[in-house]
Design a protein around this motif. Sequence first.
Motif, PDB file in Angstrom:
ATOM      1  N   HIS A  64       7.059   6.038   2.727  1.00  0.00           N
ATOM      2  CA  HIS A  64       6.974   5.053   1.695  1.00  0.00           C
ATOM      3  C   HIS A  64       8.021   4.865   0.552  1.00  0.00           C
ATOM      4  O   HIS A  64       8.335   3.406   0.362  1.00  0.00           O
TER       5      HIS A  64
ATOM      6  N   GLU B  72       4.259  10.051   1.979  1.00  0.00           N
ATOM      7  CA  GLU B  72       4.909   9.520   0.837  1.00  0.00           C
ATOM      8  C   GLU B  72       6.323   9.292   0.783  1.00  0.00           C
ATOM      9  O   GLU B  72       7.145   8.659   0.203  1.00  0.00           O
TER      10      GLU B  72
ATOM     11  N   GLU C 232       0.832  -1.057  -0.100  1.00  0.00           N
ATOM     12  CA  GLU C 232      -0.083   0.150  -0.060  1.00  0.00           C
ATOM     13  C   GLU C 232       0.865   1.039  -0.157  1.00  0.00           C
ATOM     14  O   GLU C 232       2.094   1.045   0.231  1.00  0.00           O
ATOM     15  N   LYS C 233       0.310   2.287  -0.295  1.00  0.00           N
ATOM     16  CA  LYS C 233       0.996   3.698  -0.330  1.00  0.00           C
ATOM     17  C   LYS C 233       1.335   4.268   1.077  1.00  0.00           C
ATOM     18  O   LYS C 233       2.411   4.774   1.368  1.00  0.00           O
TER      19      LYS C 233
END
Length: 102
Positions: free
Chosen positions: A97, A94, A89-90
Amino acid sequence: FDHAFPSKGVSESLKAAVVESSTSPKLLAMNLAMSTAMIHAHTENGSEEFEAGSTLTQGRTKAVISSVLGDMPQLQVELRALLAAASGEKGTDEALHEEYTK
């Protein structure tokens, strides 16, 4: 390591040092990820001794995480990002990630 990991959990001095360090959240998350990955790698390779060492490292890391998680919001963010990346998943951060999917 007996003084840092007494029979009743994690020592108070270790907890205090972890909570005070700004690098602890990332290091704990990465240590959990690496020790978990190495358990799987050693299992696949049939390296029981190395698997046991990685399992010990993972257990100690989980004990530290459990003992300080409520006091470290950034650790919670790191672990959520790690879980999201591991799940494909993201996630909500961000930059984290990107860090965990390299």
